[in-house]
Design a protein around this motif. Structure first.
Motif, short mmCIF file in Angstrom:
data_model
loop_
_atom_site.label_atom_id
_atom_site.label_comp_id
_atom_site.label_asym_id
_atom_site.label_seq_id
_atom_site.Cartn_x
_atom_site.Cartn_y
_atom_site.Cartn_z
N GLN A 1 12.00 -7.32 9.98
CA GLN A 1 10.72 -6.84 10.52
C GLN A 1 9.58 -7.52 9.75
O GLN A 1 9.58 -7.53 8.52
CB GLN A 1 10.65 -5.33 10.32
CG GLN A 1 9.36 -4.68 10.75
CD GLN A 1 9.46 -3.17 10.67
OE1 GLN A 1 10.22 -2.56 11.43
NE2 GLN A 1 8.76 -2.55 9.76
N ALA B 1 -1.48 -3.92 12.93
CA ALA B 1 -2.31 -2.79 12.53
C ALA B 1 -3.48 -2.67 13.50
O ALA B 1 -4.43 -3.45 13.41
CB ALA B 1 -2.80 -3.00 11.11
N ALA C 1 -5.20 -6.09 7.84
CA ALA C 1 -5.08 -7.08 8.92
C ALA C 1 -5.27 -6.44 10.29
O ALA C 1 -4.52 -6.70 11.23
CB ALA C 1 -3.73 -7.78 8.83
N VAL D 1 -2.12 4.99 9.97
CA VAL D 1 -2.24 5.71 8.69
C VAL D 1 -2.81 7.11 8.94
O VAL D 1 -3.19 7.80 8.01
CB VAL D 1 -3.10 4.94 7.66
CG1 VAL D 1 -2.46 3.62 7.32
CG2 VAL D 1 -4.53 4.76 8.17
N HIS E 1 4.76 3.33 13.91
CA HIS E 1 5.07 3.33 12.48
C HIS E 1 4.03 4.20 11.77
O HIS E 1 2.87 3.81 11.65
CB HIS E 1 5.01 1.86 12.03
CG HIS E 1 5.12 1.63 10.56
ND1 HIS E 1 5.10 0.35 10.02
CD2 HIS E 1 5.23 2.45 9.50
CE1 HIS E 1 5.19 0.41 8.71
NE2 HIS E 1 5.27 1.67 8.36
N ILE F 1 11.17 3.91 6.76
CA ILE F 1 10.82 2.68 6.07
C ILE F 1 10.41 3.07 4.65
O ILE F 1 9.48 3.87 4.47
CB ILE F 1 9.75 1.86 6.83
CG1 ILE F 1 9.37 0.60 6.04
CG2 ILE F 1 8.53 2.67 7.19
CD1 ILE F 1 8.61 -0.43 6.88
N ALA G 1 1.77 -2.19 2.50
CA ALA G 1 0.84 -3.30 2.27
C ALA G 1 0.49 -3.42 0.80
O ALA G 1 -0.60 -3.87 0.45
CB ALA G 1 -0.42 -3.15 3.12
N GLY H 1 2.32 -5.09 -1.60
CA GLY H 1 2.66 -6.38 -2.18
C GLY H 1 3.49 -6.28 -3.44
O GLY H 1 3.73 -7.28 -4.10
N ILE H 2 3.93 -5.08 -3.77
CA ILE H 2 4.73 -4.89 -5.00
C ILE H 2 6.03 -4.17 -4.67
O ILE H 2 6.09 -3.36 -3.74
CB ILE H 2 3.96 -4.08 -6.06
CG1 ILE H 2 3.43 -2.77 -5.47
CG2 ILE H 2 2.81 -4.90 -6.63
CD1 ILE H 2 2.84 -1.82 -6.50
N GLY I 1 8.12 -3.35 0.83
CA GLY I 1 7.42 -3.27 -0.46
C GLY I 1 7.65 -4.50 -1.30
O GLY I 1 8.64 -4.60 -2.02
O1 LIG Z 1 0.26 -3.96 7.17
C1 LIG Z 1 -0.67 -3.20 6.87
O2 LIG Z 1 -1.85 -3.52 7.02
C2 LIG Z 1 -0.40 -1.84 6.32
C3 LIG Z 1 -1.45 -1.01 6.07
C4 LIG Z 1 -1.24 0.28 5.60
C5 LIG Z 1 0.03 0.72 5.34
C6 LIG Z 1 1.13 -0.11 5.58
C7 LIG Z 1 0.93 -1.40 6.04
N1 LIG Z 1 1.97 -2.26 6.24
C8 LIG Z 1 3.33 -2.00 5.96
O3 LIG Z 1 3.62 -2.22 4.56
C9 LIG Z 1 4.69 -3.14 4.48
C10 LIG Z 1 4.91 -3.76 3.15
O4 LIG Z 1 3.89 -4.61 2.77
P1 LIG Z 1 4.09 -5.69 1.59
O5 LIG Z 1 5.15 -6.65 2.03
O6 LIG Z 1 4.48 -4.93 0.35
O7 LIG Z 1 2.76 -6.31 1.48
C11 LIG Z 1 4.34 -4.06 5.63
O8 LIG Z 1 5.29 -4.99 5.94
C12 LIG Z 1 4.18 -3.00 6.70
O9 LIG Z 1 5.40 -2.41 7.06
#
Ligand SMILES: O=C(O)c1ccccc1N[C@@H]1O[C@H](COP(=O)(O)O)[C@@H](O)[C@H]1O
Length: 333
Positions: free
Chosen positions: A105, A129, A137, A162, A182, A238, A251, A253-254, A278
């Motif tokens: 995904q 989003a 994004a 959200v 989601h 998820i 979102a 990034g860690i 994550g």
């Molecule tokens: O994608 C987004 O903008 C977002 C915003 C708010 C909550 C979740 C969001 N995205 C989800 O988070 C994962 C993991 O992100 P990352 O790889 O750690 O940056 C993303 O893939 C969406 O499933």
């Protein structure tokens, strides 16, 4: 700071783990939903791992789920065995080439070329989003509809929210008609009653995927409890990280503590498909799959060039690494 802006360091139950293969290949013949409209489908075969409730999503995931077929008589490692292994309890650990393929995904799509690239790479689900949530994004609803319209039959489209107001989520779903809604509101705000209320308002063929916030060992009990609570209500979980500045789970990034995620998969993975998210990228996804044994993997930040565009090389490398983690094939470098 999370997301791209805060680019952090890169870092069935035995046989019955899936829906009935025949039902997925011939969804029109399925009678599970008629008998038990909102209950898990009965699972009767040994060769699938994906729980897919709805014909529409099942169609879109058909190619992914078919790749999971095991040779007759061969059994999937059970969620219980995976949990044992992760806790250091000796168990037969399957070789990579004996594991089911993971669902892939990719978030967060804003551009038609990036969507087409995902489709060409054989990604199983792409997510976006919808505007109005103050997430990195966002895309206007009209554009979101167009992007989802580019997906072929084998690729499912996800739209995240959200929010926790069921009417608000339902309005988005009704306008965009994603295959998957989601839910990823701030950690601690998504209770089963909210998930149930959202589900009741969604079209019957829309999958509900709910985020579970996973951190480190200190919040392990909360994460396990949240996963248990959501497992009985949502179609898919998820497991995602949390970062300041993002108004929801994800979102970030860690990465989080994958051992907590592995415990969650061991606890609920035989009841509901679990996607790991994550901070995943090409460099760490294979290890994540090794440790957690998720049903699927998800990536945003580390497959992106910036907040709104994908990085073609990182995207291709993520898909390759995810597949190789379950195929036994090494890229050799
Ligand atoms: O994608 C987004 O903008 C977002 C915003 C708010 C909550 C979740 C969001 N995205 C989800 O988070 C994962 C993991 O992100 P990352 O790889 O750690 O940056 C993303 O893939 C969406 O499933």
């Amino acid at each position: 700071m999370g997301g791209i802006a805060g680019q952090q360091a890169e870092q069935g139950e035995d046989d019955d783990r899936g829906a009935d293969e025949a039902d997925r290949e011939h969804p029109e013949a399925s009678h599970h939903e008629e008998q038990h409209p909102r209950e898990p489908p009965r699972r009767t075969t040994t060769d699938v791992v994906c729980t897919v409730r709805t014909p529409r999503v099942a169609d879109k995931l058909g190619s992914a789920t078919r790749r999971r077929r095991l040779p007759a008589g061969e059994r999937l490692p059970s969620a219980r065995d995976r949990g044992r292994a992760d806790r250091g309890v000796p168990t037969a650990r399957p070789a990579r080439d004996e594991r089911p393929a993971v669902l892939i995904q990719i978030y967060s799509l804003t551009d038609p070329d990036d969507v087409r690239r995902c489709v060409d790479l054989g990604v199983d689900r792409v997510g976006l989003a919808p505007a109005g949530q103050s997430v990195p994004a966002e895309v206007p609803w009209e554009q979101a509809r167009e992007l989802l319209g580019l997906l072929g039959d084998g690729v499912a489209g996800c739209a995240l929210s959200v929010r926790t107001d069921p009417d608000e989520v339902a309005a988005m779903a009704s306008a965009l008609r994603p295959d998957v809604v989601h839910l990823c509101p701030p950690a601690g705000t998504l209770d089963p009653a909210t998930q149930r209320a959202v589900r009741e308002r969604l079209p019957r063929d829309t999958e509900l995927m709910s985020a579970v916030a996973v951190g480190d060992a200190s919040s392990r009990a909360d994460a396990l409890a949240a996963a248990e609570a959501s497992a009985g209500v949502s179609d898919t979980l998820i497991l995602d990280s949390v970062a300041p500045g993002i108004p929801g789970v994800g979102a970030a990034g860690i990465v989080h503590d994958w051992h907590v995620s592995a415990e969650i998969v061991a606890a609920v993975g035989d009841r509901v498909p679990v996607i790991l998210a994550g901070g995943l990228g090409p460099a760490n996804v294979a290890e994540a799959i090794d440790v957690v044994r998720p049903h699927g993997v998800d990536s945003y930040t580390h497959t992106s060039h910036d907040e709104r565009r994908k990085d073609p090389d990182a995207l291709a490398a993520f898909v390759r690494a995810s597949r190789e983690a379950t195929s036994g094939v090494s890229s050799g470098g």
